[in-house]
Design an enzyme around this catalytic site. Structure first.
Site, PDB file in Angstrom:
ATOM      1  N   TRP A  81      46.907 -11.713 -21.169  1.00  0.00           N
ATOM      2  CA  TRP A  81      48.364 -11.336 -20.924  1.00  0.00           C
ATOM      3  C   TRP A  81      48.800 -12.222 -19.897  1.00  0.00           C
ATOM      4  CZ3 TRP A  81      49.159  -9.445 -16.031  1.00  0.00           C
ATOM      5  CH2 TRP A  81      50.523  -9.015 -16.091  1.00  0.00           C
ATOM      6  N   HIS A  82      48.666 -13.239 -18.812  1.00  0.00           N
ATOM      7  CA  HIS A  82      49.226 -13.386 -18.110  1.00  0.00           C
ATOM      8  C   HIS A  82      50.415 -14.736 -18.321  1.00  0.00           C
ATOM      9  CE1 HIS A  82      45.636 -11.694 -15.867  1.00  0.00           C
ATOM     10  NE2 HIS A  82      46.505 -11.320 -14.792  1.00  0.00           N
ATOM     11  N   GLY A  83      49.922 -15.674 -19.815  1.00  0.00           N
ATOM     12  CA  GLY A  83      51.086 -16.291 -19.892  1.00  0.00           C
ATOM     13  C   GLY A  83      50.181 -16.488 -21.265  1.00  0.00           C
TER      14      GLY A  83
END
Lengths: 331, 475
Positions: free
Chosen positions: B325-327
């Site tokens: 989700w972060h990247g």
């Protein structure tokens, strides 16, 4: 709600006053522990000059900061000169610097730096002049019309603006290192640049594919230029414009260098101001500048380059101060 | 518009005054005003991406009531799938499209097949992961019959785009935030003053601590091949504090700003570096995201009411997806997986349980607690190396360079931010049972202004010169 607003206002006013007090204290300490604060240093040097003693004044951007050495002008023309240049100085900032100097001096000649980029764009750098001049009425006008929002905030937050003057504490926190030998190295506003640019750095110069767009020249910049010319005329001072030379590679990389020469040449003609444009190839060739020897970076002369230009320029402007130019320049 | 910018310093008081003095006459007016200023706030970055928020909001606003009315399970599933496709489709395209293409091409190249596929020049819209998850929670909760759909469009659109938490959270649940848009909001003195305190505390963490650490971290991580081992350790520790102060600073400003407008957002950080195990750390770090993954990924997978083996699997999947989700970078995937691995022993031993604040009602922790806190911090900091590195190889090189004899030398430089970190830790330790560092309701009325003034002066004197963006904006 009333209580909340009252408390917030009272606290904000208290903090604001404390900020003014601390800021005033910091400002008076001077920039002993700061880097890149030559803008302030020059005013400190300027304050030491005896009133009504200046013959020659230079106002310009970092090109003048690194390129104009008053010592050379003093020795060749026999005048007393001072360089009031600052990084990114635009005509607006130049105007208030001029006003400040003219309140105390009436030089014979004012030389103004014509660098096309200071007439374009939104990069402001007025603060170092604003903080050290005393023009009450004009200051407010200048503040309102020329400052961007960040600079305006800095003016009302002197604690923040002059925090680099805080001796010791900023070094303790490892944020800024003590500036080295600035007192010994600067002279009457001149900051010698001692680096020599490499071929690789020059190949990546910032002027690559640059296109000058006359329409992008800001109306306010032209207004302040107009004010400067008129102010000098009013006081009977000869104004001279000059452009410090860029490396040949940079000049060749600009897509329409001729348009710059034509634009500012026409402006000089309109105002009937002598314009010594060292980016004109004929004039530049006379200086015998070498890109890889005489430049600190892609647009600033180093000490060697500055010496060459100052010697030539001092001969060219000496007639306006009362001297005679050498035969080689009499044409 | 950044929270630490002059523009926001003008925007906030102006909107506050208009909100309470001009638009307080009716709830609809207030909501419409919140919606307008939220779109203005977001459009300040890039007005073109306002369309994405609008589409995301519109889709869920239309699907929500249909989901609630539908009785057939197949219809309900189709409607939920439609919401998921629209929201995750937008997120997937803008955030993960190039990542999948590149990974796909890389995988084929690994077995000797060259593929010529073009990636697209895609700009990642600020905060897209945050507001997408927020709208998703609305649809999923309606599907689960845990929430009733809303019929008031302005309130719903304002809920999705609510400016304090729009670009970097906290990721609010519809069940918490949406009802607040439907009831009359009255100015509360205590809430507003606490909001201001929290904003000040958040600003201090961001501009004094995080931004002063940032250049040191940048230098150390960029020169990890040449820096000594002890400097690399310092770099990792610095990054642990940089990301904490950057992100929790943002959350504090967001929560504080929301309080000024009469809203309560969920707590996002609770002094996470005083945690005694990884489970506790994740109950104290980015709480809005951790609980989102718990409720919408971990529990649907079976959660902890399954066999231990399955529980471990669920946990690893949840942490890895949370990393992703972060990247769109393998570094985040490894970071997530690593944290999942850290959590495995507590599942096996059954020691993962909720705990109160460390050393409650005591001045100092005992030796065991100190050891537990240090161990947890070391594990977390180790995983941050992956989070911060350019790619997985960079992280591996960074870690391998730590294991050298220079580990025993004092770092020759980069000591500048240490005093700021110590000030932060000191205040956080004293305030560890409070919601934020400046929650001082019961403190002496003379001490409070002194503390505020000290923080304001620290910000003015030591706030970093250039306004740095917030790290979590990129997610």
């Amino acid at each position: 709600m009333k209580k909340f607003i009252t408390k917030i206002l009272a606290y904000s006013i208290g903090i604001f006053l404390l900020n003014l007090l601390i800021g005033w204290g910091l400002k008076s300490m001077g920039p002993k522990y700061a880097e890149s604060e030559y803008g302030y240093i020059k005013w400190n040097d300027y304050q030491k000059i005896e009133a009504d003693s200046l013959d020659l004044l230079f106002i310009g951007s970092s090109h003048f900061l690194s390129g104009i050495n008053p010592a050379i002008f003093d020795s060749i023309t026999g005048s007393n000169s001072f360089n009031i240049a600052g990084v990114g100085l635009r005509p607006g900032s130049g105007y208030i610097a001029l006003k400040e100097v003219l309140a105390k001096h009436t030089p014979k000649v004012v030389v103004f730096d014509i660098f096309h980029r200071t007439f374009i764009g939104s990069s402001y750098n007025h603060l170092y002049n604003f903080g050290y001049v005393n023009l009450a009425g004009e200051k407010l006008d200048f503040f309102q019309s020329e400052f961007n929002i960040q600079e305006q905030a800095r003016v009302i937050l002197p604690t923040y603006t002059y925090r680099n003057h805080f001796p010791g504490a900023r070094i303790l926190f490892g944020i800024k290192k003590k500036m080295k030998h600035w007192k010994e190295e600067t002279y009457k506003g001149y900051v010698p640049h001692k680096n020599t640019i490499t071929a690789e750095e020059l190949a990546q110069n910032e002027f690559k594919n640059y296109i000058f767009k006359p329409k992008a020249v800001g109306a306010k910049n032209l207004d302040y230029l107009d004010k400067m010319v008129k102010l000098c005329r009013e006081k009977g001072i000869q104004m001279v414009w000059t452009t410090t030379p860029l490396p040949v590679i940079c000049l060749e990389d600009i897509k329409n260098k001729e348009a710059i020469d034509e634009y500012f040449g026409a402006l000089a003609k309109q105002y009937e101001v002598p314009y010594i444009n060292y980016n004109d190839y004929t004039l530049r060739n006379g200086l015998n500048l070498v890109d890889l020897k005489d430049y600190n970076d892609d647009d600033h002369l180093n000490v060697l380059g500055a010496n060459k230009m100052c010697q030539d320029l001092s001969h060219r402007i000496s007639p306006y101060i009362g001297g005679t130019p050498p035969l080689s320049l009499q044409n | 518009m950044l929270f630490n910018s002059i523009e926001f310093a003008i925007f906030l008081p102006l909107t506050f005054v208009l909100y309470w003095f001009v638009f307080q006459r009716s709830l609809k007016l207030q909501n419409a005003f919140v919606l307008a200023i939220s779109y203005l706030f977001y459009g300040w970055w890039d007005w073109r991406f306002l369309g994405l928020i609008f589409i995301s909001s519109l889709a869920d606003f239309i699907i929500g009531p249909k989901l609630a009315k539908a009785e057939k399970i197949s219809t309900r599933k189709r409607l939920l799938a439609l919401s998921l496709t629209i929201n995750l489709g937008i997120l997937g395209f803008f955030k993960y499209f190039n990542f999948f293409i590149e990974s796909f091409v890389g995988a084929f190249a690994g077995v000797g097949v060259d593929m010529s596929v073009h990636t697209l020049q895609i700009i990642l819209p600020v905060g897209i992961s945050f507001y997408t998850f927020q709208t998703l929670s609305y649809s999923i909760d309606i599907y689960r019959k845990e929430l009733q759909p809303i019929e008031e469009p302005i309130a719903f659109f304002a809920f999705v785009s609510f400016f304090p938490q729009l670009v970097a959270g906290p990721i609010e649940r519809a069940s918490n935030l949406l009802p607040q848009f439907l009831k009359e909001r009255k100015f509360e003195y205590a809430k507003a003053t606490d909001g201001l305190r929290q904003i000040l505390w958040g600003l201090f963490k961001k501009v004094v601590v995080a931004d002063n650490i940032a250049p040191h971290v940048e230098v150390i991580f960029s020169n990890s091949d040449t820096e000594g081992a002890s400097t690399l350790v310092l770099g990792a520790i610095f990054f642990a504090f940089q990301i904490y102060c950057d992100f929790s600073g943002y959350s504090d400003i967001a929560i504080g700003t929301a309080k000024l407008f009469g809203f309560d957002l969920m707590t996002n950080f609770k002094t996470p570096y005083f945690s005694r195990d990884i489970g506790e750390f994740w109950r104290r770090w980015h709480i809005s995201l951790s609980t989102w993954f718990r409720d919408y990924v971990y529990i649907p997978l079976g959660g902890s009411r399954v066999s231990k083996g399955r529980q471990i699997w669920n946990s690893l999947v949840t942490f890895t997806v949370s990393g992703f989700w972060h990247g769109a970078n393998w570094t985040f995937v490894v970071w997530g997986f690593l944290n999942g691995l850290y959590y495995v022993p507590s599942i096996i031993l059954g020691t993962s349980k909720k705990r109160g604040v460390v050393a409650q009602n005591k001045w100092l922790p005992n030796v065991k607690e100190v050891f537990q806190m240090i161990t947890t911090f070391v594990l977390v900091t180790f995983s941050w190396i992956f989070f911060r590195a350019e790619d997985v190889m960079h992280a591996i090189t960074y870690i391998s360079n730590i294991f050298s004899t220079t580990i025993f030398q004092m770092p020759p430089s980069h000591r500048g931010p240490i005093p700021f970190i110590l000030i932060l830790l000191g205040i956080e330790w004293i305030q560890r049972s409070k919601l934020h560092g400046l929650e001082m309701i019961h403190t002496s009325r003379w001490l409070r202004p002194v503390a505020y003034t000290a923080l304001v002066l620290l910000i003015l004197l030591y706030g970093f010169d250039d306004s740095e963006s917030f790290i979590y904006f990129q997610f």
